[in-house]
Design a protein around this motif. Sequence first.
Motif, PDB file in Angstrom:
ATOM      1  N   PRO A  64     -30.301 -19.871  43.979  1.00  0.00           N
ATOM      2  CA  PRO A  64     -30.854 -20.280  42.686  1.00  0.00           C
ATOM      3  C   PRO A  64     -31.575 -21.613  42.774  1.00  0.00           C
ATOM      4  O   PRO A  64     -31.310 -22.428  43.659  1.00  0.00           O
ATOM      5  CB  PRO A  64     -29.603 -20.390  41.804  1.00  0.00           C
ATOM      6  CG  PRO A  64     -28.511 -20.741  42.765  1.00  0.00           C
ATOM      7  CD  PRO A  64     -28.849 -19.993  44.024  1.00  0.00           C
ATOM      8  N   SER A  65     -32.484 -21.841  41.860  1.00  0.00           N
ATOM      9  CA  SER A  65     -33.125 -23.145  41.759  1.00  0.00           C
ATOM     10  C   SER A  65     -32.105 -24.156  41.241  1.00  0.00           C
ATOM     11  O   SER A  65     -31.043 -23.784  40.729  1.00  0.00           O
ATOM     12  CB  SER A  65     -34.314 -23.068  40.799  1.00  0.00           C
ATOM     13  OG  SER A  65     -33.861 -22.732  39.485  1.00  0.00           O
ATOM     14  N   ILE A  66     -32.427 -25.435  41.379  1.00  0.00           N
ATOM     15  CA  ILE A  66     -31.500 -26.483  40.946  1.00  0.00           C
ATOM     16  C   ILE A  66     -31.132 -26.316  39.474  1.00  0.00           C
ATOM     17  O   ILE A  66     -29.975 -26.480  39.086  1.00  0.00           O
ATOM     18  CB  ILE A  66     -32.118 -27.879  41.169  1.00  0.00           C
ATOM     19  CG1 ILE A  66     -32.459 -28.080  42.653  1.00  0.00           C
ATOM     20  CG2 ILE A  66     -31.177 -28.966  40.689  1.00  0.00           C
ATOM     21  CD1 ILE A  66     -31.289 -28.030  43.579  1.00  0.00           C
ATOM     22  N   GLU A  91     -27.079 -37.413  35.729  1.00  0.00           N
ATOM     23  CA  GLU A  91     -28.229 -37.479  34.835  1.00  0.00           C
ATOM     24  C   GLU A  91     -29.354 -38.305  35.449  1.00  0.00           C
ATOM     25  O   GLU A  91     -30.543 -38.012  35.257  1.00  0.00           O
ATOM     26  CB  GLU A  91     -27.813 -38.077  33.486  1.00  0.00           C
ATOM     27  CG  GLU A  91     -28.928 -38.170  32.452  1.00  0.00           C
ATOM     28  CD  GLU A  91     -29.470 -36.813  32.041  1.00  0.00           C
ATOM     29  OE1 GLU A  91     -30.654 -36.752  31.649  1.00  0.00           O
ATOM     30  OE2 GLU A  91     -28.722 -35.821  32.101  1.00  0.00           O
ATOM     31  N   LYS A  92     -28.992 -39.305  36.214  1.00  0.00           N
ATOM     32  CA  LYS A  92     -29.996 -40.203  36.792  1.00  0.00           C
ATOM     33  C   LYS A  92     -30.792 -39.541  37.911  1.00  0.00           C
ATOM     34  O   LYS A  92     -32.020 -39.695  37.977  1.00  0.00           O
ATOM     35  CB  LYS A  92     -29.311 -41.463  37.332  1.00  0.00           C
ATOM     36  CG  LYS A  92     -30.292 -42.493  37.892  1.00  0.00           C
ATOM     37  CD  LYS A  92     -29.601 -43.805  38.205  1.00  0.00           C
ATOM     38  CE  LYS A  92     -30.622 -44.842  38.670  1.00  0.00           C
ATOM     39  NZ  LYS A  92     -29.994 -46.159  38.927  1.00  0.00           N
ATOM     40  N   HIS A  93     -30.121 -38.774  38.791  1.00  0.00           N
ATOM     41  CA  HIS A  93     -30.806 -38.250  39.971  1.00  0.00           C
ATOM     42  C   HIS A  93     -30.971 -36.733  40.009  1.00  0.00           C
ATOM     43  O   HIS A  93     -31.702 -36.224  40.868  1.00  0.00           O
ATOM     44  CB  HIS A  93     -30.084 -38.712  41.238  1.00  0.00           C
ATOM     45  CG  HIS A  93     -30.189 -40.181  41.489  1.00  0.00           C
ATOM     46  ND1 HIS A  93     -31.393 -40.854  41.489  1.00  0.00           N
ATOM     47  CD2 HIS A  93     -29.232 -41.116  41.721  1.00  0.00           C
ATOM     48  CE1 HIS A  93     -31.182 -42.143  41.729  1.00  0.00           C
ATOM     49  NE2 HIS A  93     -29.882 -42.322  41.858  1.00  0.00           N
ATOM     50  N   CYS A  94     -30.307 -36.013  39.139  1.00  0.00           N
ATOM     51  CA  CYS A  94     -30.484 -34.543  39.102  1.00  0.00           C
ATOM     52  C   CYS A  94     -30.214 -34.063  37.685  1.00  0.00           C
ATOM     53  O   CYS A  94     -29.294 -33.276  37.443  1.00  0.00           O
ATOM     54  CB  CYS A  94     -29.595 -33.843  40.121  1.00  0.00           C
ATOM     55  SG  CYS A  94     -27.896 -34.444  40.221  1.00  0.00           S
ATOM     56  N   HIS A  95     -31.032 -34.553  36.760  1.00  0.00           N
ATOM     57  CA  HIS A  95     -30.794 -34.308  35.330  1.00  0.00           C
ATOM     58  C   HIS A  95     -30.913 -32.839  34.960  1.00  0.00           C
ATOM     59  O   HIS A  95     -30.378 -32.398  33.937  1.00  0.00           O
ATOM     60  CB  HIS A  95     -31.789 -35.136  34.489  1.00  0.00           C
ATOM     61  CG  HIS A  95     -33.229 -34.801  34.761  1.00  0.00           C
ATOM     62  ND1 HIS A  95     -33.879 -33.780  34.126  1.00  0.00           N
ATOM     63  CD2 HIS A  95     -34.127 -35.342  35.621  1.00  0.00           C
ATOM     64  CE1 HIS A  95     -35.127 -33.712  34.556  1.00  0.00           C
ATOM     65  NE2 HIS A  95     -35.306 -34.643  35.472  1.00  0.00           N
ATOM     66  N   GLU A  96     -31.621 -32.046  35.790  1.00  0.00           N
ATOM     67  CA  GLU A  96     -31.787 -30.629  35.470  1.00  0.00           C
ATOM     68  C   GLU A  96     -30.598 -29.779  35.897  1.00  0.00           C
ATOM     69  O   GLU A  96     -30.524 -28.594  35.579  1.00  0.00           O
ATOM     70  CB  GLU A  96     -33.060 -30.085  36.113  1.00  0.00           C
ATOM     71  CG  GLU A  96     -33.043 -30.048  37.631  1.00  0.00           C
ATOM     72  CD  GLU A  96     -33.536 -31.327  38.271  1.00  0.00           C
ATOM     73  OE1 GLU A  96     -32.933 -32.382  38.007  1.00  0.00           O
ATOM     74  OE2 GLU A  96     -34.499 -31.263  39.056  1.00  0.00           O
ATOM     75  N   PRO A 190     -24.996 -38.503  43.586  1.00  0.00           N
ATOM     76  CA  PRO A 190     -26.175 -37.931  44.235  1.00  0.00           C
ATOM     77  C   PRO A 190     -27.195 -39.000  44.602  1.00  0.00           C
ATOM     78  O   PRO A 190     -27.326 -40.010  43.895  1.00  0.00           O
ATOM     79  CB  PRO A 190     -26.730 -36.967  43.181  1.00  0.00           C
ATOM     80  CG  PRO A 190     -26.186 -37.458  41.887  1.00  0.00           C
ATOM     81  CD  PRO A 190     -24.862 -38.069  42.183  1.00  0.00           C
ATOM     82  N   THR A 191     -27.891 -38.778  45.689  1.00  0.00           N
ATOM     83  CA  THR A 191     -28.924 -39.719  46.126  1.00  0.00           C
ATOM     84  C   THR A 191     -30.228 -39.429  45.382  1.00  0.00           C
ATOM     85  O   THR A 191     -30.408 -38.345  44.811  1.00  0.00           O
ATOM     86  CB  THR A 191     -29.174 -39.586  47.634  1.00  0.00           C
ATOM     87  OG1 THR A 191     -29.763 -38.302  47.894  1.00  0.00           O
ATOM     88  CG2 THR A 191     -27.877 -39.733  48.426  1.00  0.00           C
ATOM     89  N   PRO A 192     -31.168 -40.368  45.419  1.00  0.00           N
ATOM     90  CA  PRO A 192     -32.458 -40.121  44.753  1.00  0.00           C
ATOM     91  C   PRO A 192     -33.198 -38.920  45.342  1.00  0.00           C
ATOM     92  O   PRO A 192     -34.020 -38.304  44.663  1.00  0.00           O
ATOM     93  CB  PRO A 192     -33.230 -41.422  45.008  1.00  0.00           C
ATOM     94  CG  PRO A 192     -32.167 -42.468  45.173  1.00  0.00           C
ATOM     95  CD  PRO A 192     -31.048 -41.766  45.882  1.00  0.00           C
ATOM     96  N   ALA A 338     -24.730 -47.973  42.707  1.00  0.00           N
ATOM     97  CA  ALA A 338     -25.898 -48.241  41.863  1.00  0.00           C
ATOM     98  C   ALA A 338     -26.277 -47.043  41.012  1.00  0.00           C
ATOM     99  O   ALA A 338     -26.966 -47.169  40.015  1.00  0.00           O
ATOM    100  CB  ALA A 338     -27.089 -48.638  42.731  1.00  0.00           C
ATOM    101  N   GLY A 339     -25.781 -45.865  41.411  1.00  0.00           N
ATOM    102  CA  GLY A 339     -26.128 -44.653  40.687  1.00  0.00           C
ATOM    103  C   GLY A 339     -25.462 -44.524  39.336  1.00  0.00           C
ATOM    104  O   GLY A 339     -25.830 -43.712  38.523  1.00  0.00           O
TER     105      GLY A 339
END
Length: 362
Positions: A64-66, A91-96, A190-192, A338-339
């Motif tokens: 599946p897609s993210i 929410e910051k790095h994978c909001h979808e 999660p990383t950027p 920092a995330g």
Amino acid sequence: MSAPMSAAAYVEVPSIALAERQTSLHKGQKRTHDAAAEKEKVVSKRRASVASPLRKRVANGARPSISKLETIVISLERRPDRMAGCAERLEKHCHELPFRAFPATDGRECTIPEEEVTLSWNTARNVIYQKQRAIRKGWDDLETYQVRTLKHSAGERGCSSSHIRAWRLCLEQAGDSDRPLLVLEDDAAPTPEFRERLERAMASLPSDADVLYLGYSQAADWRREVSEELVESVYVWTTVAYIIWPSGARKLLSRLPINEPVDNWMAGFAAEHELKSYCVRPKVVLQADAWNVNSDVAHSDEHYWGPNSDIQHSDALYWGPDHPEAKAALNDSALAAAGGSLAGSSIWDVDSDEESEDSLDL
């Protein structure tokens, strides 16, 4: 005596013979062509049979897609601050990413059947890979890894139980499909590059995958390199973030009880070629703190020598803060912090109590 053959007749004879030869040649070419066509059909069929599992998995929702990757975050209900911190980082790095909280099993409050998680465990197999990690990293501490039988802490048993329930959820939601489940713990950061790297890794993921680790601590060398972003693992630690397919969930549930900390237990099946485990490289999910750095988590196998141990089990502590490996580990920790905020102790809230330090077999 027969009449002499005319010139016309003389010419006609080789013409007939030539025609016969051409016909024979044509038939031979046709047979060769038919044989080649048949061979190509067989080859194509074989190729299709090899490729079909991947096509079926894609069609069946296995890639599946993210935005469609079903995701749960394991978190204790009595620690809403930790779930809030994790939600902020996601929410910051994978909001979808469509995630939801999944109530963790509280090892201090819940009765966990021994048929699912044992009360004690033996460190023998894990010690093998602790030593492999030490050799790989150049640490001179092999004598510190000892085979013991230890009591599971309440937090460790709760952790194992939570993941068992997650695997059952994976099967329940998948039904007849091959749809996977992303399992996160609430210290996941999660990383950027999360989305970009995960999508590239998923694109090259073999169809036999049972588990894909997004965050991990590497023990042994990789079994093989699949692509620049994907490797097959032998033995990795942590369950901070992994995607599990129904095939993997079935395998793990069929092998209960869990008789080690759950990450060791899963890694052991991969090491024995019973679970096909892959890792995104580099990892796309970090933990809030590096292992043994600013941590108050009492893992049973890290505390059996007592609270005053000087054993160094991280690059930062072993080499000192200026070593490149130590700097890389500390940079990962800083990036994770920092995330988003991460208040309090570990997801499992395991204090350094007597239960986690006691050895049963000295």
